[in-house]
Scaffold this motif. Structure first.
Motif, PDB file in Angstrom:
ATOM      1  N   VAL A 301       0.723  -1.319  -0.048  1.00 23.68           N
ATOM      2  CA  VAL A 301       0.181   0.008   0.047  1.00 23.68           C
ATOM      3  C   VAL A 301       0.864   1.457  -0.113  1.00 23.68           C
ATOM      4  N   LEU A 302       1.834   1.287   1.202  1.00 17.74           N
ATOM      5  CA  LEU A 302       2.458   2.638   1.156  1.00 17.74           C
ATOM      6  C   LEU A 302       3.512   2.997  -0.253  1.00 17.74           C
ATOM      7  N   THR A 305       1.510   3.840  -3.405  1.00  9.93           N
ATOM      8  CA  THR A 305       1.125   4.975  -3.351  1.00  9.93           C
ATOM      9  C   THR A 305       2.072   5.927  -3.454  1.00  9.93           C
ATOM     10  N   GLY A 313      -2.470  -2.576  -3.802  1.00  9.76           N
ATOM     11  CA  GLY A 313      -2.125  -1.445  -2.704  1.00  9.76           C
ATOM     12  C   GLY A 313      -2.887  -0.262  -2.835  1.00  9.76           C
ATOM     13  N   GLY A 314      -2.733   0.146  -4.148  1.00  7.82           N
ATOM     14  CA  GLY A 314      -3.422   1.726  -4.285  1.00  7.82           C
ATOM     15  C   GLY A 314      -4.829   1.244  -4.455  1.00  7.82           C
ATOM     16  N   TYR A 317      -6.051   1.527  -0.859  1.00 10.03           N
ATOM     17  CA  TYR A 317      -5.965   2.666  -0.141  1.00 10.03           C
ATOM     18  C   TYR A 317      -6.945   3.672  -0.483  1.00 10.03           C
ATOM     19  N   GLU A 318      -7.266   3.645  -2.080  1.00 12.77           N
ATOM     20  CA  GLU A 318      -8.368   4.649  -2.559  1.00 12.77           C
ATOM     21  C   GLU A 318      -9.504   4.195  -1.874  1.00 12.77           C
ATOM     22  N   ILE A 320     -10.376   2.777   1.010  1.00 16.15           N
ATOM     23  CA  ILE A 320     -10.342   2.996   2.411  1.00 16.15           C
ATOM     24  C   ILE A 320     -10.587   4.785   2.534  1.00 16.15           C
ATOM     25  N   GLN A 321      -9.925   5.556   1.599  1.00 14.44           N
ATOM     26  CA  GLN A 321     -10.363   6.967   1.606  1.00 14.44           C
ATOM     27  C   GLN A 321     -11.482   7.230   1.368  1.00 14.44           C
TER      28      GLN A 321
END
Length: 359
Positions: A301-302, A305, A313-314, A317-318, A320-321
């Protein structure tokens, strides 16, 4: 205990573990601050007002599929049925599970587009990390207390304890003046040439295949140049864990009587290290290696990103946001399934390699 009985017992244990994880995955998304049903319809209303791709019909179909408006116990049994039929991974336009963030795109299609890019990034990074970490760990243990050992331990601890996002940013800062690509997975030159439309950050895997079909060598060099920094970041961060575990395991193995016997009967150092010590030190490494490859689905993820790498991972992350619950629930389900399968594979390998573990 026979190997067959051991495998049967591990299969039952793995199924129970998976069932418990699936149940936890259901309740996590029901106790989160935002109610899923209200969230579904708020996204649909906003999309309808904006004239985007997500329609009320799609949301109603997904709400019916997931039983959002039904009592909790009915939702639970519907959820279990959907999990074991893998309906969430359909990629056709009538797929019942769609993304809010991507305006009605089937979640299965999003995963199918993102997962190959994550595999492309993480597979070489994990393979290199394991090979380098285990090889150097064995050599450091064999030369315990020497400058070689101490230097490698310091370097491994330094990178292993470093936040990976900071490491990635520092590498970008160092490399940026050279003009080397530091973000995305392919350059925008393909757009200016008229081969593709859009930007490099938005290219799906199908467009990547189009590039390779047009110019295989040029596409390979371009993707490889973009992979270098994120792969290097992951290797520097991950190899330390494999190194330290292999070194500590080897230190214990080297004190065993059969190692002393192998030396006493005249075996050279290479034979003792590679054919006696390192083979036996591999057993504790099996679980961590198998789990590392199972973790490819969740992506990095990190790292993804920081380097704008459009992988799993991206996507997580998206999601979750944006509160994209369908994507998160589907991804968490698949991650749990792969981890349970990986543990089962590791346990079975243990049983083959060491009969004592069956008892």
């Amino acid at each position: 205990m026979a190997l067959r009985d051991y495998v049967a017992r591990r299969l039952i244990t793995s199924f129970i573990t998976f069932l418990l994880v699936v149940i936890a995955n259901f309740f996590i998304f029901r106790i989160m601050p935002r109610d899923p049903a209200a969230l579904f319809y708020s996204y649909a209303q906003a999309a309808t007002a904006a004239g985007t791709g997500l329609t009320m019909e799609q949301v109603n179909r997904m709400a019916e599929f997931m039983g959002i408006n039904k009592p909790l116990h009915e939702q639970f049994f519907i959820y279990l049925k959907n999990c074991f039929t893998f309906q969430a991974f359909r990629i056709d336009n009538e797929a019942p599970v769609i993304s809010f963030r991507y305006q009605g795109e089937p979640v299965g299609r999003l995963i199918a587009e993102r997962l190959p890019l994550t595999v492309l990034l993480l597979l070489p990074a994990i393979a290199i990390s394991i090979w380098v970490g285990m090889r150097l760990g064995a050599e450091a243990a064999w030369r315990r207390g020497t400058k070689f050992d101490i230097t490698l331990v310091i370097i491994s601890l330094f990178f292993y304890s470093m936040p990976i996002f900071w490491l990635g940013i520092m590498l970008q800062v160092i490399v940026n003046p050279t003009g080397w690509p530091i973000v995305h997975y392919i350059s925008n030159d393909w757009v200016t040439k008229g081969i593709l439309s859009g930007t490099g950050a938005e290219l799906p895997i199908t467009q990547l295949l189009t590039i390779f079909s047009y110019d295989p060598l040029g596409a390979f060099v371009d993707v490889l140049s973009h992979m270098l920094l994120p792969v290097l970041t992951l290797v520097l961060y991950m190899y330390g864990g494999y190194f330290l575990l292999m070194r500590n395991t080897m230190l214990d193995i080297l004190t065993q009587d059969y190692i002393t016997t192998a030396k006493a009967i005249g075996h050279d150092d290479g034979t003792v290290l590679h054919y006696h010590a390192r083979k036996n030190a591999m057993l504790p490494m099996i679980t961590i290696v198998v789990l590392a490859f199972a973790g490819i689905f969740s992506g990095a993820v990190l790292t993804e990103t920081i380097f704008s790498w459009p992988g799993m991972g991206g996507l997580i992350y998206e999601a979750i946001q944006q509160g994209d619950y369908p994507v998160l629930e589907t991804c968490f389900f698949m991650m749990a399934l792969l981890v349970v399968i990986a543990n089962l594979i590791a346990d079975i390998i243990y049983g083959f390699l060491d009969p004592r573990i069956r008892y």
